[in-house]
Write an enzyme that holds these catalytic residues in place. Structure first.
Site, PDB file in Angstrom:
ATOM      1  N   VAL A 126       1.159   4.387  -1.046  1.00  0.00           N
ATOM      2  CA  VAL A 126       0.868   5.775  -0.690  1.00  0.00           C
ATOM      3  C   VAL A 126       0.761   5.950   0.824  1.00  0.00           C
ATOM      4  CG1 VAL A 126      -0.770   7.676  -0.998  1.00  0.00           C
ATOM      5  CG2 VAL A 126      -0.222   6.191  -2.920  1.00  0.00           C
ATOM      6  N   ASP A 127       0.386   4.893   1.548  1.00  0.00           N
ATOM      7  CA  ASP A 127       0.245   4.998   2.999  1.00  0.00           C
ATOM      8  C   ASP A 127       1.512   5.505   3.672  1.00  0.00           C
ATOM      9  OD1 ASP A 127      -2.330   4.148   2.940  1.00  0.00           O
ATOM     10  OD2 ASP A 127      -1.982   2.180   3.806  1.00  0.00           O
ATOM     11  N   MET A 128       2.660   5.000   3.266  1.00  0.00           N
ATOM     12  CA  MET A 128       3.895   5.312   3.977  1.00  0.00           C
ATOM     13  C   MET A 128       4.350   6.758   3.774  1.00  0.00           C
ATOM     14  SD  MET A 128       3.992   2.630   5.577  1.00  0.00           S
ATOM     15  CE  MET A 128       5.511   2.320   6.433  1.00  0.00           C
ATOM     16  N   ALA A 181       2.045   8.915   5.715  1.00  0.00           N
ATOM     17  CA  ALA A 181       2.338   8.881   7.147  1.00  0.00           C
ATOM     18  C   ALA A 181       3.498   9.810   7.485  1.00  0.00           C
ATOM     19  CB  ALA A 181       2.657   7.455   7.581  1.00  0.00           C
ATOM     20  N   ALA A 192       0.867  -1.184   0.000  1.00  0.00           N
ATOM     21  CA  ALA A 192       0.000   0.000   0.000  1.00  0.00           C
ATOM     22  C   ALA A 192       0.901   1.231   0.000  1.00  0.00           C
ATOM     23  CB  ALA A 192      -0.931  -0.027   1.212  1.00  0.00           C
TER      24      ALA A 192
END
Length: 469
Positions: free
Chosen positions: A186-188, A191, A184
């Site tokens: 884009v999550d990192m 964040a 996933a």
């Protein structure tokens, strides 16, 4: 690397963010990882969940593929981004739950949430309501598409944002479809940018005394990662599409199969001198003088032939040997590391990158496990892994006691179902936790293989023995 048993409780707070309290209403990764970054640096992060709706990531994978009696406390996907936090369960559908949450906000510096825009407003807990309680409050709302625009109320996940943001358009082979990166993605970055925004807002508050609300659209974070292509398109230039493992200027470049099961080495050759060095390493010095390979442009035209020549050399030796030989010649080369490779990597171990965290006994046989440590080492105020991820509702009594609630009041909240330690049976019923066997997982491509000796390889057996002594 030497793993030592760690205490389950948080020691006295330290780190550059000591004294900062962060309330997290987050699921999955985009906000939980952002607040983990803050917790690693000493912030008191209180994760607020509900027994009706625990974090959706309280699931697989489990050690030895065994969910245990409390599977919701054992999943690796939850435990990694939620270390160094405390956990409070509150049912925000009930007025008493909202009242307690507001009482908690009055003690906080920051609230971070990643629900769709309508959720916090429906609870009566949007920024307008919370800043009325704590005027200098900082609030981060990290959503798929932001709080404005026609897509604002759409649900989003990292796996869907990656293609939406245009990233998948550039991932894959020229003759194949667009692909996701496999994580996933884009999550990192979302964040990291969320944590960065919180730090900027804290700095602004220290100068002005004023809090603020931050509207983070993960879609826009993803789009920023192809900004060069966006600028090219705005100038009427076709930025191209998928190139596989190849480079637009350097050649050869690729991922080359080595001896062993799914072992590969990555290689980039930047210039003619590097190509001559490569030819010498692989025992084909005559290719350096061949007209068809005389320049990077010529090598790109004959890339398929070069890939075959390089693979003929790499597939007869291990990935580590190929990497060492190529690096010794001054070439940019690297083993395509698996997760197991990273855990055993001598460089990361020499830097003590992995840090141990000891889980609560209720989590079954998790015991002490290595977790990724600090990516940045601050010389005076280093962060550290101080505690494993919390059990569901593990810190209810402690946190509510800090708010001044008596033991009787806390017991009443539990009787009313506002707090608890077990997920609602209709939300996460154990009967629905069908475990997929290793053979099926391998066949599906979710795992490569099962390593029955992983505890011995990581030294976890000796850690467990020391913890019991």
């Amino acid at each position: 690397m030497t793993l030592h048993p760690a205490k389950a409780a948080l020691p006295p707070r330290d780190g550059p963010l000591a004294g900062i309290r962060v309330i997290e209403c987050g699921e999955a990764y985009a906000v939980p990882h952002a607040t983990r970054l803050l917790a690693d640096l000493g912030a008191d992060v209180i994760k607020v969940e509900s027994c009706i709706r625990p974090d959706v990531c309280r699931v697989w994978p489990f050690p030895d593929n065994e969910p245990g009696e409390q599977f919701w406390n054992r999943g690796g996907i939850f435990n990694e981004p939620n270390r160094n936090k405390r956990d409070l369960t509150l049912d925000l559908r009930k007025p008493r739950g909202v009242e307690v949450f507001k009482r908690l906000v009055a003690t906080a510096d920051v609230v971070c949430e990643n629900y769709t825009p309508r959720v916090m407003a429906q609870f009566g807990l949007d920024y307008a309501a919370l800043s009325a309680i704590k005027p200098d409050l900082i609030m981060l709302s990290s959503t798929g598409f932001g709080h404005t625009g026609p897509w604002s109320n759409y649900t989003a996940w990292g796996f869907t944002l990656e293609p939406t943001a245009g990233i998948s358009h550039f991932v894959g082979r020229p003759d194949g479809p667009p692909l996701r990166s496999g994580i996933a993605y884009v999550d990192m970055p979302a964040a990291s940018i969320g944590a960065y925004a919180v730090l900027a807002a804290l700095r602004h508050r220290r100068r002005t005394g004023r809090g603020q609300w931050m509207d983070l659209a993960q879609y826009e974070v993803g789009a920023a990662f192809i900004s060069e292509a966006l600028i090219a398109a705005a100038a009427g230039v076709d930025a191209g599409t998928r190139t596989g493992n190849r480079h637009l200027a350097y050649a050869p470049q690729g991922m080359y199969r080595c001896a062993g099961n799914d072992r590969w080495v990555a290689l980039t050759v930047e210039d003619d001198e590097g190509f001559a060095e490569l030819c010498g390493v692989i025992g084909r010095p005559e290719l350096a003088d061949a007209e068809r390979f005389a320049s990077a442009e010529a090598r790109r035209r004959h890339h398929d032939e070069l890939d075959e020549v390089i693979t003929a050399w790499t597939q007869t030796r291990g990935a580590e040997e190929a990497e060492e030989r190529l690096r010794a010649a001054g070439l940019a080369a690297a083993v395509a590391m698996s997760n197991r490779d990273l855990l055993l990597d001598p460089h990361l171990r020499a830097r003590d990158y992995f840090e141990p965290a000891t889980h609560a006994p209720e989590a079954g046989d998790l015991g002490t496990r290595p977790y990724p440590g600090m990516a940045v080492r601050l010389s005076r105020t280093p962060g550290r892994v101080r505690r494993a991820a919390p059990l569901l509702g593990q810190d209810n009594e402690e946190i509510l006691g800090e708010l001044g609630l008596s033991p009787e009041a806390i017991a009443a909240l539990e009787r009313e179902g506002i707090i608890g330690r077990l997920p609602a049976e209709d939300r996460m019923p154990a009967s629905q936790q069908r475990m997929v066997g290793y053979d099926e997982l391998v066949a599906s491509g979710l795992v490569t293989e099962h390593d029955p000796d992983f505890e011995q390889r990581l030294g976890l057996d000796s850690v467990a023995a020391r913890a019991e002594a």
